[in-house]
Design a protein around this motif. Structure first.
Motif, short mmCIF file in Angstrom:
data_model
loop_
_atom_site.label_atom_id
_atom_site.label_comp_id
_atom_site.label_asym_id
_atom_site.label_seq_id
_atom_site.Cartn_x
_atom_site.Cartn_y
_atom_site.Cartn_z
N ASP A 1 58.44 21.34 -25.20
CA ASP A 1 59.19 21.40 -23.59
C ASP A 1 60.38 21.90 -23.87
O ASP A 1 60.89 22.68 -22.79
N ARG A 2 60.87 21.85 -24.97
CA ARG A 2 62.34 22.62 -25.17
C ARG A 2 62.10 24.12 -25.02
O ARG A 2 62.82 25.05 -24.49
N ALA A 3 60.83 24.63 -25.50
CA ALA A 3 60.68 26.13 -25.64
C ALA A 3 60.38 26.32 -23.91
O ALA A 3 60.64 27.54 -23.74
N LEU A 4 59.37 25.55 -23.35
CA LEU A 4 59.25 25.87 -21.98
C LEU A 4 60.55 25.88 -21.00
O LEU A 4 60.41 26.48 -19.97
N GLY A 5 61.45 25.48 -21.50
CA GLY A 5 62.73 25.24 -20.85
C GLY A 5 63.25 26.64 -20.71
O GLY A 5 64.23 26.91 -19.65
N GLU A 6 62.99 27.59 -21.64
CA GLU A 6 63.18 29.04 -21.63
C GLU A 6 62.83 29.49 -20.53
O GLU A 6 63.30 30.71 -20.14
N LEU A 7 61.91 29.13 -19.65
CA LEU A 7 61.25 30.15 -18.53
C LEU A 7 62.00 30.23 -17.49
O LEU A 7 62.77 29.09 -17.27
N ALA A 8 62.34 31.36 -16.95
CA ALA A 8 63.09 31.48 -15.44
C ALA A 8 62.11 31.11 -14.64
O ALA A 8 61.06 31.72 -14.27
N LEU A 9 62.62 30.12 -13.92
CA LEU A 9 61.64 29.41 -12.59
C LEU A 9 62.09 29.81 -11.16
O LEU A 9 61.54 29.26 -10.23
N SER A 10 63.20 30.77 -11.05
CA SER A 10 63.54 31.09 -9.77
C SER A 10 62.25 31.76 -9.12
O SER A 10 61.65 32.50 -9.66
N SER A 11 62.35 31.80 -7.95
CA SER A 11 61.32 32.30 -6.94
C SER A 11 61.38 33.88 -6.94
O SER A 11 60.30 34.46 -6.49
N GLY A 12 62.78 34.23 -6.88
CA GLY A 12 62.66 35.79 -6.92
C GLY A 12 62.99 36.11 -5.49
O GLY A 12 63.09 35.37 -4.43
N PRO A 13 63.32 37.48 -5.05
CA PRO A 13 63.56 37.71 -3.54
C PRO A 13 62.24 37.48 -2.77
O PRO A 13 61.20 37.57 -3.19
N ALA A 14 62.56 37.07 -1.53
CA ALA A 14 61.55 36.67 -0.73
C ALA A 14 60.62 38.03 -0.36
O ALA A 14 59.45 37.66 0.11
N SER A 15 61.31 39.08 -0.54
CA SER A 15 60.54 40.36 -0.09
C SER A 15 59.45 40.62 -1.15
O SER A 15 58.50 41.39 -0.70
N GLU A 16 59.52 39.99 -2.26
CA GLU A 16 58.46 40.24 -3.03
C GLU A 16 57.12 39.41 -2.78
O GLU A 16 55.95 39.91 -3.15
N GLY A 17 57.07 38.45 -1.87
CA GLY A 17 55.88 37.73 -1.44
C GLY A 17 55.48 36.85 -2.81
O GLY A 17 56.03 36.91 -3.66
N TRP A 18 54.48 36.11 -2.56
CA TRP A 18 53.96 35.10 -3.56
C TRP A 18 53.46 35.89 -4.76
O TRP A 18 53.45 35.69 -5.93
#
Length: 206
Positions: free
Chosen positions: A90-107
């Motif tokens: 779980d500590r390693a998984l915590g390295e992931l950046a989970l921000s959604s990013g710009p809305a212009s990118e779309g899903w």
């Protein structure tokens, strides 16, 4: 000691360290008290040792030697080796950046970013892939990752069995790429990801 990851048998959810009550640690000997040992430090050292020597060579004795403490002192902070491997995962998984990013990118764009980040994580920590198959993945960072994925799939507009199928397809794709994260060229991975996203888009617009 054979772990769930070694034997291929998944650890039962009810045995997860994240569901276990944590009793107060017994009084430590003065030597351990002076070492500054705690669960966070032990988990960080576990990640470093797994990165350096791999899952097959990991042992509580090697970990204790690196920390300059006795192997038995580690069991004041975790009940089993399974617990420590779950914490490290779980500590390693915590390295992931989970921000959604710009809305212009779309899903689709945000899903590509999330998937590429997960692939980099698996390449940086080769031991993560077998542990995700062996352990329940219900730690806080694992749940945050799944929540981020769920938000992206919500944005597709899929519902019911189609939504369930999309989640399964993406999850299996991400976990399945663990064994090839170091071998498959980036271009091949991105092409496969594009095909997966195109399939979800087609289903969403059908």
């Amino acid at each position: 000691m054979v772990t769930a990851a070694d034997s291929g048998d998944p650890l039962p959810v009810e045995s997860s360290v994240w569901l276990a009550a944590r009793p107060a640690a017994p009084a430590r000997r003065r030597s351990e008290a002076l070492s500054g040992l705690d669960r966070e430090r032990i988990t960080a050292a576990t990640v470093r040792l797994l990165d350096a020597e791999g899952l097959a060579r990991f042992s509580m004795r090697r970990l204790a030697a690196g920390l300059g403490v006795t192997a038995m002192s580690l069991y004041w902070y975790v009940d089993t080796k399974h617990d420590l491997l779950e914490l490290a995962l779980d500590r390693a998984l915590g390295e992931l950046a989970l921000s959604s990013g710009p809305a212009s990118e779309g899903w689709p764009g945000r899903l590509r970013t999330l998937a590429r980040g997960y692939r980099r994580l698996l390449a940086d920590h080769p031991w993560v892939a077998p542990l995700t198959a062996a352990y329940p993945n219900i730690g806080p960072h694992a749940r945050a990752f799944d929540a981020a994925l769920q938000r992206l799939l919500d944005a597709t507009g899929l519902a019911g069995s189609a939504r369930t199928g999309a989640h399964l397809a993406v999850s299996q794709f991400l976990h399945g790429c663990g064994g090839t994260a170091r071998r498959a060229p980036e271009g091949d991975f991105c092409l496969a990801l594009d095909v997966l996203i195109a399939g979800i888009e087609a289903k969403a617009t059908a």
